[in-house]
Design a protein around this motif. Structure first.
Motif, short mmCIF file in Angstrom:
data_model
loop_
_atom_site.label_atom_id
_atom_site.label_comp_id
_atom_site.label_asym_id
_atom_site.label_seq_id
_atom_site.Cartn_x
_atom_site.Cartn_y
_atom_site.Cartn_z
N PHE A 53 0.82 -1.21 0.00
CA PHE A 53 0.00 0.00 0.00
C PHE A 53 0.85 1.26 0.00
O PHE A 53 0.40 2.33 0.37
N GLY A 54 2.10 1.12 -0.39
CA GLY A 54 3.03 2.24 -0.40
C GLY A 54 3.84 2.26 0.88
O GLY A 54 3.41 1.78 1.91
N GLY A 55 5.03 2.78 0.79
CA GLY A 55 5.89 2.85 1.96
C GLY A 55 6.88 1.71 2.00
O GLY A 55 7.12 1.03 1.00
N VAL A 56 7.45 1.50 3.17
CA VAL A 56 8.52 0.52 3.37
C VAL A 56 8.09 -0.48 4.43
O VAL A 56 7.57 -0.11 5.48
N GLU A 57 8.32 -1.75 4.13
CA GLU A 57 7.95 -2.84 5.04
C GLU A 57 9.22 -3.55 5.50
O GLU A 57 10.14 -3.76 4.70
N PHE A 58 9.25 -3.92 6.76
CA PHE A 58 10.35 -4.72 7.29
C PHE A 58 9.78 -6.08 7.68
O PHE A 58 8.71 -6.17 8.27
N ARG A 59 10.53 -7.13 7.31
CA ARG A 59 10.09 -8.49 7.58
C ARG A 59 11.17 -9.26 8.33
O ARG A 59 12.36 -9.01 8.16
N TYR A 60 10.71 -10.22 9.09
CA TYR A 60 11.59 -11.22 9.70
C TYR A 60 11.20 -12.55 9.07
O TYR A 60 10.07 -13.01 9.25
N GLN A 61 12.11 -13.12 8.32
CA GLN A 61 11.88 -14.40 7.64
C GLN A 61 10.50 -14.44 6.96
O GLN A 61 9.69 -15.32 7.22
N ASN A 62 10.24 -13.47 6.13
CA ASN A 62 9.01 -13.35 5.33
C ASN A 62 7.74 -13.07 6.13
O ASN A 62 6.65 -13.13 5.59
N LYS A 63 7.85 -12.74 7.40
CA LYS A 63 6.69 -12.33 8.19
C LYS A 63 6.85 -10.84 8.49
O LYS A 63 7.91 -10.39 8.93
N GLU A 64 5.80 -10.11 8.26
CA GLU A 64 5.89 -8.66 8.43
C GLU A 64 6.05 -8.27 9.90
O GLU A 64 5.27 -8.68 10.76
N LEU A 65 7.08 -7.44 10.16
CA LEU A 65 7.26 -6.85 11.48
C LEU A 65 6.40 -5.59 11.60
O LEU A 65 5.82 -5.32 12.65
#
Length: 105
Positions: free
Chosen positions: A23-35
């Motif tokens: 949806f726009g912006g930046v995403e951080f993940r831990y082993q493909n799970k969204e933090l």
């Protein structure tokens, strides 16, 4: 500035990666799970279990999600660099929860 400081911290954590958010912006993940993810440098959203979400909202640390307020998601409004420690703390809560869950499997 906030995003760069966040990147410096989060990308040092084992298994954390950065991605474009759908949806726009930046995403951080831990082993493909969204933090969690950021919409610019003013708003961050985090997916927690509803029990944790309720604690965060009740304590005033975060607000119900700005779009889906009855979900487990919370929103954290970033007013400035002074909010960075709390912002990182929310990411760390999510990281520790997912890492612990991953180690049980």
């Amino acid at each position: 500035m906030i995003l760069e400081a966040l990147r410096r911290e989060l990308l040092r954590w084992e298994g954390v990666t950065e991605h474009d958010h759908r949806f726009g912006g930046v995403e951080f993940r831990y082993q493909n799970k969204e933090l969690g993810h950021l919409h610019g440098e003013k708003l961050a959203d985090f997916p927690f279990p509803k029990s944790i979400r309720n604690e965060l909202v009740a304590s005033g640390v975060a607000e119900p999600h700005h779009v889906v307020p009855n979900s487990g998601w919370v929103s954290f409004w970033i007013k400035g660099e002074q909010d960075l420690p709390q912002h990182i703390k929310l990411f760390r809560m999510q990281y520790d929860r997912l890492a612990q869950k991953n180690n049980k499997n």
